[in-house]
Design a protein around this motif. Structure first.
Motif, PDB file in Angstrom:
ATOM      1  N   PHE A 184     -11.665   2.570 -10.801  1.00 50.60           N
ATOM      2  CA  PHE A 184     -10.516   1.720 -10.482  1.00 50.60           C
ATOM      3  C   PHE A 184     -10.220   1.746  -8.979  1.00 50.60           C
ATOM      4  N   ARG A 185     -10.357   2.925  -8.359  1.00 49.82           N
ATOM      5  CA  ARG A 185     -10.132   3.010  -6.904  1.00 49.82           C
ATOM      6  C   ARG A 185     -11.140   2.160  -6.159  1.00 49.82           C
ATOM      7  N   LEU A 186     -12.392   2.206  -6.601  1.00 49.72           N
ATOM      8  CA  LEU A 186     -13.435   1.399  -5.956  1.00 49.72           C
ATOM      9  C   LEU A 186     -13.141  -0.090  -6.119  1.00 49.72           C
ATOM     10  N   ILE A 187     -12.723  -0.498  -7.307  1.00 47.91           N
ATOM     11  CA  ILE A 187     -12.392  -1.909  -7.556  1.00 47.91           C
ATOM     12  C   ILE A 187     -11.263  -2.356  -6.638  1.00 47.91           C
ATOM     13  N   ASP A 188     -10.244  -1.527  -6.486  1.00 47.83           N
ATOM     14  CA  ASP A 188      -9.097  -1.877  -5.649  1.00 47.83           C
ATOM     15  C   ASP A 188      -9.476  -2.018  -4.178  1.00 47.83           C
ATOM     16  N   MET A 189     -10.510  -1.293  -3.753  1.00 45.21           N
ATOM     17  CA  MET A 189     -10.895  -1.311  -2.341  1.00 45.21           C
ATOM     18  C   MET A 189     -11.994  -2.323  -2.040  1.00 45.21           C
ATOM     19  N   TYR A 190     -12.583  -2.909  -3.075  1.00 42.72           N
ATOM     20  CA  TYR A 190     -13.696  -3.849  -2.876  1.00 42.72           C
ATOM     21  C   TYR A 190     -13.139  -5.166  -2.335  1.00 42.72           C
ATOM     22  N   PRO A 191     -13.541  -5.579  -1.128  1.00 40.63           N
ATOM     23  CA  PRO A 191     -12.873  -6.701  -0.459  1.00 40.63           C
ATOM     24  C   PRO A 191     -13.349  -8.089  -0.868  1.00 40.63           C
ATOM     25  N   GLU A 192     -14.432  -8.197  -1.649  1.00 43.07           N
ATOM     26  CA  GLU A 192     -15.039  -9.498  -1.915  1.00 43.07           C
ATOM     27  C   GLU A 192     -14.404 -10.250  -3.080  1.00 43.07           C
ATOM     28  N   ILE A 193     -13.460  -9.629  -3.767  1.00 39.95           N
ATOM     29  CA  ILE A 193     -12.858 -10.266  -4.932  1.00 39.95           C
ATOM     30  C   ILE A 193     -11.338 -10.239  -4.810  1.00 39.95           C
ATOM     31  N   GLY A 194     -10.675 -11.139  -5.542  1.00 34.71           N
ATOM     32  CA  GLY A 194      -9.226 -11.229  -5.495  1.00 34.71           C
ATOM     33  C   GLY A 194      -8.549 -10.392  -6.558  1.00 34.71           C
ATOM     34  N   LYS A 195      -7.207 -10.447  -6.568  1.00 38.64           N
ATOM     35  CA  LYS A 195      -6.398  -9.636  -7.473  1.00 38.64           C
ATOM     36  C   LYS A 195      -6.722  -9.936  -8.933  1.00 38.64           C
ATOM     37  N   ARG A 196      -6.854 -11.219  -9.265  1.00 42.86           N
ATOM     38  CA  ARG A 196      -7.127 -11.588 -10.650  1.00 42.86           C
ATOM     39  C   ARG A 196      -8.453 -11.010 -11.128  1.00 42.86           C
ATOM     40  N   LYS A 197      -9.468 -11.096 -10.288  1.00 43.66           N
ATOM     41  CA  LYS A 197     -10.783 -10.563 -10.661  1.00 43.66           C
ATOM     42  C   LYS A 197     -10.715  -9.043 -10.832  1.00 43.66           C
ATOM     43  N   ARG A 198      -9.959  -8.358  -9.982  1.00 38.31           N
ATOM     44  CA  ARG A 198      -9.820  -6.898 -10.115  1.00 38.31           C
ATOM     45  C   ARG A 198      -9.230  -6.538 -11.473  1.00 38.31           C
ATOM     46  N   ILE A 199      -8.205  -7.287 -11.870  1.00 35.85           N
ATOM     47  CA  ILE A 199      -7.566  -7.036 -13.165  1.00 35.85           C
ATOM     48  C   ILE A 199      -8.564  -7.261 -14.299  1.00 35.85           C
ATOM     49  N   GLU A 200      -9.357  -8.321 -14.198  1.00 34.66           N
ATOM     50  CA  GLU A 200     -10.333  -8.645 -15.249  1.00 34.66           C
ATOM     51  C   GLU A 200     -11.403  -7.556 -15.375  1.00 34.66           C
ATOM     52  N   ILE A 201     -11.896  -7.050 -14.249  1.00 32.36           N
ATOM     53  CA  ILE A 201     -12.930  -6.010 -14.291  1.00 32.36           C
ATOM     54  C   ILE A 201     -12.359  -4.722 -14.889  1.00 32.36           C
ATOM     55  N   LYS A 202     -11.154  -4.371 -14.466  1.00 29.84           N
ATOM     56  CA  LYS A 202     -10.523  -3.170 -15.021  1.00 29.84           C
ATOM     57  C   LYS A 202     -10.328  -3.317 -16.529  1.00 29.84           C
ATOM     58  N   GLN A 203      -9.928  -4.508 -16.963  1.00 29.90           N
ATOM     59  CA  GLN A 203      -9.747  -4.746 -18.385  1.00 29.90           C
ATOM     60  C   GLN A 203     -11.059  -4.590 -19.140  1.00 29.90           C
ATOM     61  N   SER A 204     -12.167  -5.032 -18.531  1.00 27.75           N
ATOM     62  CA  SER A 204     -13.490  -4.865 -19.149  1.00 27.75           C
ATOM     63  C   SER A 204     -13.816  -3.395 -19.338  1.00 27.75           C
ATOM     64  N   ILE A 205     -13.481  -2.583 -18.347  1.00 27.93           N
ATOM     65  CA  ILE A 205     -13.736  -1.133 -18.433  1.00 27.93           C
ATOM     66  C   ILE A 205     -12.881  -0.513 -19.531  1.00 27.93           C
ATOM     67  N   LEU A 206     -11.612  -0.889 -19.583  1.00 28.04           N
ATOM     68  CA  LEU A 206     -10.723  -0.345 -20.614  1.00 28.04           C
ATOM     69  C   LEU A 206     -11.170  -0.763 -22.012  1.00 28.04           C
ATOM     70  N   GLU A 207     -11.622  -2.001 -22.156  1.00 31.84           N
ATOM     71  CA  GLU A 207     -12.108  -2.476 -23.462  1.00 31.84           C
ATOM     72  C   GLU A 207     -13.349  -1.703 -23.888  1.00 31.84           C
ATOM     73  N   SER A 208     -14.225  -1.403 -22.923  1.00 32.33           N
ATOM     74  CA  SER A 208     -15.414  -0.619 -23.237  1.00 32.33           C
ATOM     75  C   SER A 208     -15.026   0.782 -23.696  1.00 32.33           C
ATOM     76  N   GLU A 209     -14.047   1.399 -23.018  1.00 32.09           N
ATOM     77  CA  GLU A 209     -13.584   2.730 -23.406  1.00 32.09           C
ATOM     78  C   GLU A 209     -12.965   2.710 -24.801  1.00 32.09           C
ATOM     79  N   GLN A 210     -12.210   1.657 -25.095  1.00 30.58           N
ATOM     80  CA  GLN A 210     -11.592   1.554 -26.410  1.00 30.58           C
ATOM     81  C   GLN A 210     -12.638   1.378 -27.499  1.00 30.58           C
TER      82      GLN A 210
END
Length: 391
Positions: free
Chosen positions: A339-365
């Protein structure tokens, strides 16, 4: 050093390292005639028993830089001179074309000799390249794929592949690194580790070459296609059958682990061309599976498009259940670093960050649900054993 000129029609010999394989005639990157086969054992597996001008040209077309490579149109308009591909040495295998007897693998290969980097630089920092100094003694003309990429040699003598993201999504380098974090925690199978790098004005992924001067990478499609798949066979079953025919050990275990890994990282772009085997170039024998690479679609979300079905979707549930017994579950679901890496990655916007994090959480679930299902099955089996009468 300028461009080397090759005659319109040139007689040449296809080599595998120091072994001559086929005498033929070639025009740029197209074989026009085959004169004789010298050694079939060390031919590319896909050509063994099926060597024609058509099949060898199909093999070559997948081996050289495609015209669809991002940035190729601009580069051709700026650097109009490159038309020949010289000996076509690569860093993924040991095949090359000899045009005169002075040319040898020992003098020209890119594993033990230096190579020019300007051609690859044209895709990342063209302002650093002068056309009059451009050399095609480079492995960058024998890399496939549409994304910008180039080889570099670092001070340790090792070659690394730099790969940019797509111009619309920019997510691929991040996905590769996120996948590396998860795969390292899974400890299910060998994999190529990616890190972030800046090249020119682009944020890219970077990985070490997993092929050396004694080996080559063989895509799974090469052995898969040797015998047509029967109508009642799944892709999974046919691949295992072909692995057995080629004497590849532990094939089912590796493939199941790969299926599990792709399921967990949400990679839906695994195909028969981006996983495969390592082959010994001296013996022509496959010696094992290549480490897993190319996970640029991990944790991927594309607006307005459903994720496509993965190649081995019908095998995922059983593979995942089997792997859960060997997985350090607690370490896999620790996502804070990602999540820290996603937040610091400059090539994507806020919406994309939320979507990627959600993908990770869904995988964990999904992993948690699978773990609970396994526990319930164990509990049910214990209860059934206790309730059965003793005979």
């Amino acid at each position: 050093m300028g461009f080397r000129t090759i005659d319109f029609m040139t007689r040449a010999i296809l080599y595998n390292k120091r072994k001559p394989l086929v005498e033929l005639e070639i025009e740029k990157t197209k074989v026009t005639q085959i004169y004789r086969v010298i050694d079939e054992v060390c031919l590319p597996i896909v050509l063994q028993g099926h060597l024609t001008t058509g099949t060898i040209n199909d093999w070559l077309s997948k081996r050289v830089i495609p015209e669809k490579r991002d940035g190729m149109t601009e580069i051709r308009s700026r650097f109009s001179g490159f038309a020949n591909f010289n000996n076509m040495f690569s860093l993924s295998d040991q095949y090359w074309f000899q045009f005169n007897e002075d040319e040898t693998w020992d003098k020209l290969n890119f594993f033990t000799n230096s190579y020019a980097e300007d051609f690859g630089k044209m895709f990342f920092s063209p302002w650093e390249v002068m056309e009059e100094n451009l050399s095609l003694s480079t492995p960058d003309i024998t890399t496939n794929g549409v994304l910008r990429k180039r080889w570099i040699r670092e001070e340790n003598g090792e070659s690394y592949l730099i790969k940019a993201g797509s111009k619309f999504y920019h997510q691929e380098p991040l996905s590769e690194v996120l996948a590396s974090i998860t795969l390292e925690r899974l400890e299910l199978l060998p994999f190529v580790k990616y890190e972030l790098a800046v090249d020119g004005l682009r944020l890219c992924s970077k990985c070490k070459n997993f092929v050396n001067e004694n080996t080559e990478f063989v895509p799974a499609s090469y052995i898969y296609s040797k015998i047509p798949r029967k109508k009642d066979e799944t892709v999974y079953e046919h691949l295992l059958l072909m692995c057995e025919k080629y004497g590849i050990a532990n094939a089912q275990e590796y493939i199941n682990n790969m299926i599990t890994a792709d399921k967990i990282i949400g990679n839906d772009d695994r195909h028969l061309g981006n996983f495969g085997f390592i082959r010994d170039v001296e013996t022509g024998k496959i010696i094992g599976f290549a480490p897993l690479f190319d996970s640029g679609s991990a944790y991927w979300t594309k607006p307005g498009a459903a994720k496509k079905q993965r190649l081995f979707a019908d095998q995922e549930k059983e593979a995942l259940k089997d792997a859960m017994h060997r997985m350090n579950f607690d370490s896999v679901v620790k996502h804070q670093e990602m999540f820290r890496l996603i937040d610091m990655y400059p090539e994507i916007g806020k919406r994309k960050r939320i979507e990627i994090k959600q993908s990770i959480l869904e995988s964990e679930q999904e992993l948690e649900n699978c773990r609970l299902e396994i526990e319930q099955e164990k509990s049910h089996a214990r209860h059934k054993n206790r309730s059965e009468p003793i005979r």
